[in-house]
Motif scaffolding. Structure first.
Motif, mmCIF file in Angstrom:
data_model
loop_
_atom_site.group_PDB
_atom_site.id
_atom_site.type_symbol
_atom_site.label_atom_id
_atom_site.label_comp_id
_atom_site.label_asym_id
_atom_site.label_seq_id
_atom_site.Cartn_x
_atom_site.Cartn_y
_atom_site.Cartn_z
ATOM 1 N N GLY A 1 0.804 -1.212 0.000
ATOM 2 C CA GLY A 1 0.000 0.000 0.000
ATOM 3 C C GLY A 1 0.835 1.259 0.000
ATOM 4 O O GLY A 1 2.042 1.223 -0.241
ATOM 5 N N ARG A 2 0.208 2.365 0.269
ATOM 6 C CA ARG A 2 0.881 3.667 0.208
ATOM 7 C C ARG A 2 1.879 3.801 1.350
ATOM 8 O O ARG A 2 1.565 3.536 2.504
ATOM 9 C CB ARG A 2 -0.140 4.788 0.280
ATOM 10 N N GLY A 3 3.066 4.258 0.999
ATOM 11 C CA GLY A 3 4.083 4.498 2.005
ATOM 12 C C GLY A 3 3.962 5.887 2.601
ATOM 13 O O GLY A 3 3.033 6.647 2.280
ATOM 14 N N PRO A 4 4.894 6.266 3.469
ATOM 15 C CA PRO A 4 4.880 7.608 4.050
ATOM 16 C C PRO A 4 4.891 8.687 2.959
ATOM 17 O O PRO A 4 5.533 8.530 1.916
ATOM 18 C CB PRO A 4 6.162 7.642 4.880
ATOM 19 N N ALA A 5 4.199 9.772 3.233
ATOM 20 C CA ALA A 5 4.023 10.808 2.214
ATOM 21 C C ALA A 5 5.354 11.399 1.761
ATOM 22 O O ALA A 5 5.549 11.679 0.574
ATOM 23 C CB ALA A 5 3.116 11.911 2.746
ATOM 24 N N GLU A 6 6.306 11.584 2.699
ATOM 25 C CA GLU A 6 7.565 12.199 2.300
ATOM 26 C C GLU A 6 8.371 11.290 1.389
ATOM 27 O O GLU A 6 9.082 11.767 0.488
ATOM 28 C CB GLU A 6 8.393 12.581 3.533
ATOM 29 N N LEU A 7 8.249 9.959 1.568
ATOM 30 C CA LEU A 7 8.974 9.034 0.683
ATOM 31 C C LEU A 7 8.331 8.992 -0.698
ATOM 32 O O LEU A 7 9.028 8.921 -1.718
ATOM 33 C CB LEU A 7 9.012 7.637 1.299
#
Length: 521
Positions: free
Chosen positions: A318-324
């Motif tokens: 799924g979606r990773g951390p926004a900054e990555l």
């Protein structure tokens, strides 16, 4: 009232008293929580940052002392092919020629020019000053150290988020994925490799809210290569999520001061022109769409092949951390800038990709994680073997041409090699007759595009006037036309064609390159 269940018969619970009343006999109660005094502040509960679940990790140096030897061994193994050849690509030749001129007292953007910032030419110059200018071995050792430093920083970022095991995985993945392209792109000690430590350091510092250091790391990335500045986007996201505020001033100051210092040390006007305002023709799109698209797809396919074992875990995680995710997207923007899509551009994608893959494997079963790492390692070994065995005809041609140049000229005599491969100057040990080391600056020809507008009218403004003055004041003893019939050959360029006809006579050919020697007057 919640139901309370009696304890197991073999493990009776001791009664626990609360300040209000004792627990009934035979019943267990949760541990008592005494209210703090009214005068004492209530501590805020620790909450991990968004996208950063709490994970156990060992503090101190011991984990790093165990991790560093393994990462160092993998870094050396994956970059072993880089020591095989005298040169891997024209960027190394350009940097080596630049560094030799700078070491002899030249000034960047005046005596020798390039569209790149000054940090890497200075690194080459320093290596040549300390260890001599006939071998690139010292800078290739620096490249190994740069990759090792990047892997350690990537491991530290992952360890802070998901624990020590994820940190080890991320550092290892970075080193394995960084060889997943054509060896001429991954093994060269050039801009892309030295860009990576600064970009990861920017995220590392911002993650710890060291905003001045984060700005300095962004500036360092820019001073290696302009596209390194895109790392500012995820840094700004971390600043905003940390609450914003006056720290933006420290971030801006940290980013501005190194760039200003570099401009003042060189030539401020030249620095601005060659690194920013004078690169419009290079960064703009022109040329064959199929050629550009094919290059982009081939290099993307190579990196995807190196990452094959990670694609399914990434999709499932799924979606990773926004900054990555923003970091990966900004790096993709850097790859597309100028629409050249050279393979080494794709290396900028590797650190965020390694972090996201480490997160995905951290959430997967242990068997899946081990299998993915083994498969990625095996694929990396194939790319390393490619680098150890693949022929390099361009390098062989440059070596043969340089040998002929040495025969026809004396040490110190200036030569002009009309080429896109300036390593001939460095290999021959002869100074260039012009500050423009490749024909690209004078014609708009680029190896990354086909069918672009090429010729004297499309040159960087003002370059032909300078070129005429350079060749008239001190004409080169030898002129080498290494265009081999390309659209940037002298027959398409009136100024160069007239110079050859008026002052030079033919002196033979080498692999299709035509040589001309200065006529005696």
């Amino acid at each position: 009232m919640r139901d309370q269940h009696p304890p197991a018969a073999d493990a009776p619970a001791a009664p626990t008293l609360t300040p209000e009343r004792p627990a009934p006999a035979g019943l267990s109660a949760p541990p008592a929580q005494l209210p703090p005094p009214r005068t004492a502040p209530v501590p805020r509960p620790h909450r991990p940052a968004p996208g950063r679940p709490a994970a156990p990790r060992t503090r101190g140096l011991a984990p790093w002392l165990r991790l560093l030897p393994g990462l160092a061994l993998v870094a050396c193994a994956t970059r072993l092919p880089s020591f095989r050849l005298p040169l891997w690509n024209p960027d190394e030749g350009f940097l080596a020629t630049q560094a030799r001129l700078l070491a002899d007292g030249g000034t960047l953007y005046l005596d020798v020019v390039d569209r790149k910032p000054p940090l890497l030419p200075w690194l080459y110059e320093g290596a040549f000053t300390l260890w001599g200018d006939t071998s690139l071995t010292p800078v290739r050792v620096f490249a190994v150290l740069a990759q090792l430093a990047t892997a350690v920083l990537v491991a530290s970022l992952a360890r802070r988020r998901w624990g020590s095991a994820a940190g080890r995985t991320a550092g290892l993945l970075h080193l394995l994925l960084c060889v997943g392209l054509n060896p001429e792109d991954t093994q060269a000690a050039a801009f892309a490799v030295f860009l990576l430590p600064a970009t990861v350091a920017a995220l590392w510092c911002a993650d710890r809210r060291h905003w001045g250091a984060a700005g300095a790391a962004v500036a360092t990335a820019f001073l290696v290569k302009q596209t390194g500045a895109v790392v500012l986007l995820p840094v700004l996201l971390l600043w905003w999520r940390a609450g914003g505020g006056r720290e933006l001033g420290r971030l801006a100051l940290g980013a501005a001061l190194p760039v200003l210092a570099a401009a003042l040390v060189t030539d401020p006007a030249g620095f601005l022109f060659w690194t920013v305002t004078g690169s419009g023709s290079y960064a703009s799109f022109s040329g064959s769409v199929p050629h550009v698209l094919a290059r982009a797809l081939v290099n993307a396919a190579l990196l995807a092949a190196a990452s094959t074992a990670l694609l399914l875990p990434l999709a499932r995680a799924g979606r990773g951390p926004a900054e990555l995710r923003l970091w990966l997207g900004a790096s993709a923007l850097a790859v597309a800038t100028g629409l050249h899509f050279f393979g080494h551009y794709y290396l900028q994608l590797v650190p965020p990709l390694a972090l996201l893959a480490a997160r995905a494997l951290h959430r997967a079963p242990a068997a899946t994680r081990a299998g993915a790492l083994r498969a990625t390692g095996a694929l990396a070994a194939v790319f390393v073997l490619w680098g150890l065995l693949a022929p390099r005809p361009d390098t062989d041609h440059a070596v043969r041409l340089a040998q002929t140049v040495r025969v026809l000229t004396a040490p110190g005599e200036r030569v002009l090699v009309w080429t896109m491969h300036p390593e001939t100057y460095w290999l021959a040990g002869r100074p260039p007759a012009s500050r423009y080391l490749t024909a690209g600056l004078l014609t708009n020809h680029s190896g990354g595009r086909s069918g672009a507008d090429v010729g004297e009218p499309y040159a960087v403004p003002g370059t032909w006037q300078v070129f005429r003055a350079e060749t008239a004041a001190d004409p080169p003893r030898l002129l080498v036309d290494d265009s081999r019939g390309g659209d940037w050959s002298p027959r398409h360029l009136p100024t160069l064609r007239a110079l050859i006809a008026d002052r030079y006579r033919p002196a033979g050919t080498v692999d299709g390159a035509r040589l001309y020697v200065l006529r005696d007057r």
